[in-house]
Design an enzyme around this catalytic site. Structure first.
Site, PDB file in Angstrom:
ATOM      1  N   ARG A 161       0.974  -1.216  -0.275  1.00  0.00           N
ATOM      2  CA  ARG A 161       0.075   0.234  -0.103  1.00  0.00           C
ATOM      3  C   ARG A 161       0.854   1.517  -0.075  1.00  0.00           C
ATOM      4  NH1 ARG A 161      -2.145  -4.271   1.911  1.00  0.00           N
ATOM      5  NH2 ARG A 161      -1.028  -4.295   3.229  1.00  0.00           N
ATOM      6  N   THR A 162       1.950   1.792   1.068  1.00  0.00           N
ATOM      7  CA  THR A 162       2.334   2.721   0.780  1.00  0.00           C
ATOM      8  C   THR A 162       3.538   2.417  -0.058  1.00  0.00           C
ATOM      9  OG1 THR A 162       2.980   1.956   3.139  1.00  0.00           O
ATOM     10  CG2 THR A 162       4.115   3.865   2.139  1.00  0.00           C
ATOM     11  N   LYS A 215      25.594  -4.628  -1.083  1.00  0.00           N
ATOM     12  CA  LYS A 215      26.899  -4.987  -1.025  1.00  0.00           C
ATOM     13  C   LYS A 215      28.071  -4.226  -0.106  1.00  0.00           C
ATOM     14  CE  LYS A 215      26.701  -4.260  -6.001  1.00  0.00           C
ATOM     15  NZ  LYS A 215      26.761  -3.145  -7.622  1.00  0.00           N
ATOM     16  N   ARG A 243      11.071   3.993   3.031  1.00  0.00           N
ATOM     17  CA  ARG A 243      11.568   3.435   4.291  1.00  0.00           C
ATOM     18  C   ARG A 243      12.035   2.027   4.287  1.00  0.00           C
ATOM     19  NH1 ARG A 243       5.746  -1.069   4.408  1.00  0.00           N
ATOM     20  NH2 ARG A 243       5.577   1.279   5.158  1.00  0.00           N
ATOM     21  N   HIS A 296       5.618   6.362  11.188  1.00  0.00           N
ATOM     22  CA  HIS A 296       4.700   6.134   9.819  1.00  0.00           C
ATOM     23  C   HIS A 296       3.317   6.983   9.594  1.00  0.00           C
ATOM     24  CE1 HIS A 296       3.831   4.565   5.750  1.00  0.00           C
ATOM     25  NE2 HIS A 296       3.312   2.803   6.336  1.00  0.00           N
TER      26      HIS A 296
END
Length: 311
Positions: A52-53, A81, A102, A130
């Site tokens: 969703r986000t 890496k 995120r 959030h």
């Protein structure tokens, strides 16, 4: 407005109210905004899975006429890496006009923002914050109830690790006459620092209970959450707690007729599918609202929120 949004309280109440008003206007006439971000690029740096986000951020920018670049998991970036978050953000900020990030570790977006050349939005950091989910929640509550004050909101489920709960309660604590009821097993209670740092100073009326049935009739808004398997170190604890609260139609018998049921999604089994058709179930409308509040935030951070008036 600040150019880095890490925490919902980075925004003032007045700024939040302005974003809600802008999102409402976008929803009334999307075509007026369809080219405002033409030639602008959103960078999506998702070191943790999201549906969703991430997609609502991408949809928001595309709906504004902009473009999107980025990655959807850490393994597809140079983090695999050994590149630091700070370096990744620094480099990508040279390729775009705004970033949504995120990360599974608390504080990572703040670290990344230190060397970022463009506005950065925290799209979720571990169990911490959030903010754009909070804006989505506030827009939904406002559209469902017509207000953001004078109400009782119940938070149910995983209150210990639930960043959506942590973010929303901090934002709601700034509105008048808000009562909060925290419903969880003892193992998943709200962290003390949230009560001490945000609720107590704001003189918020709150209580902690273990039974949803006992308080259902008092709620104007019920914010359900899933027990998050990815936050547990011990799978046995997760299996023991995951089914503690399951909302079904029977449990709604004692609820108010105008109750609004929210859930940040994804759900597992904490809301049965037969609840979906109840008019009080607002969680799919809530998910749809996320696109429009993110459109409003992108416009505001890029300084384009008034550009539509000149088009």
């Amino acid at each position: 407005m600040k150019k880095t949004i890490i925490d919902p309280i980075d925004l003032t109440v007045e700024e939040i109210d302005g974003l809600i008003a802008l999102a409402d206007d976008i929803m009334k006439d999307r075509t007026r905004y369809q080219d405002v971000c033409k030639h602008k690029i959103l960078g999506t740096l998702f070191f943790e899975p999201s549906t969703r986000t991430r997609l609502s951020f991408e949809s928001a920018m595309l709906s504004l006429g902009g473009s999107v670049l980025g990655f959807s998991e850490a393994s597809s970036s140079s983090a695999s890496k050994g590149e630091s978050v700070m370096d990744t953000v620094h480099i990508v900020s040279n390729y775009c006009d705004i970033i949504a990030m995120r990360h599974p570790k608390e504080g990572a977006p703040l670290v990344g923002s230190k060397h970022c050349n463009v506005p950065l939005i925290n799209a979720g950091d571990g169990g911490h914050n959030h903010p754009t989910q909070t804006l989505t929640d506030l827009l939904t509550i406002h559209r469902e109830k017509g207000r953001l004050d004078n109400m009782t909101i119940g938070f149910c489920g995983d209150l210990k690790f639930g960043r959506t709960v942590h973010s929303l309660l901090k934002a709601m604590a700034r509105y008048d006459n808000i009562r909060m009821i925290f419903i969880s097993p003892d193992e998943l209670k709200l962290p003390e620092y949230l009560k001490e740092d945000y609720l107590d100073p704001a003189h918020v009326d709150y209580e902690e209970v273990t039974s949803l049935d006992d308080v259902m009739g008092e709620l104007d808004v019920l914010y359900m959450t899933r027990v998050q398997k990815e936050r547990f170190f011990n799978e046995q604890d997760y299996l023991r707690l995951r089914d503690t609260y399951i909302l079904d139609l029977k449990k709604l018998d004692n609820a108010k007729k105008d109750l609004s049921i929210l859930h940040p999604l994804p759900r597992v089994n904490e809301i049965t599918v037969d609840v979906d058709d109840d008019p009080r179930a607002a969680y799919f409308r809530q998910a749809a609202n996320g696109r429009f509040i993110r459109m409003a935030l992108i416009l505001s951070l890029l300084g384009l929120d008034h550009e539509v008036e000149r088009l």
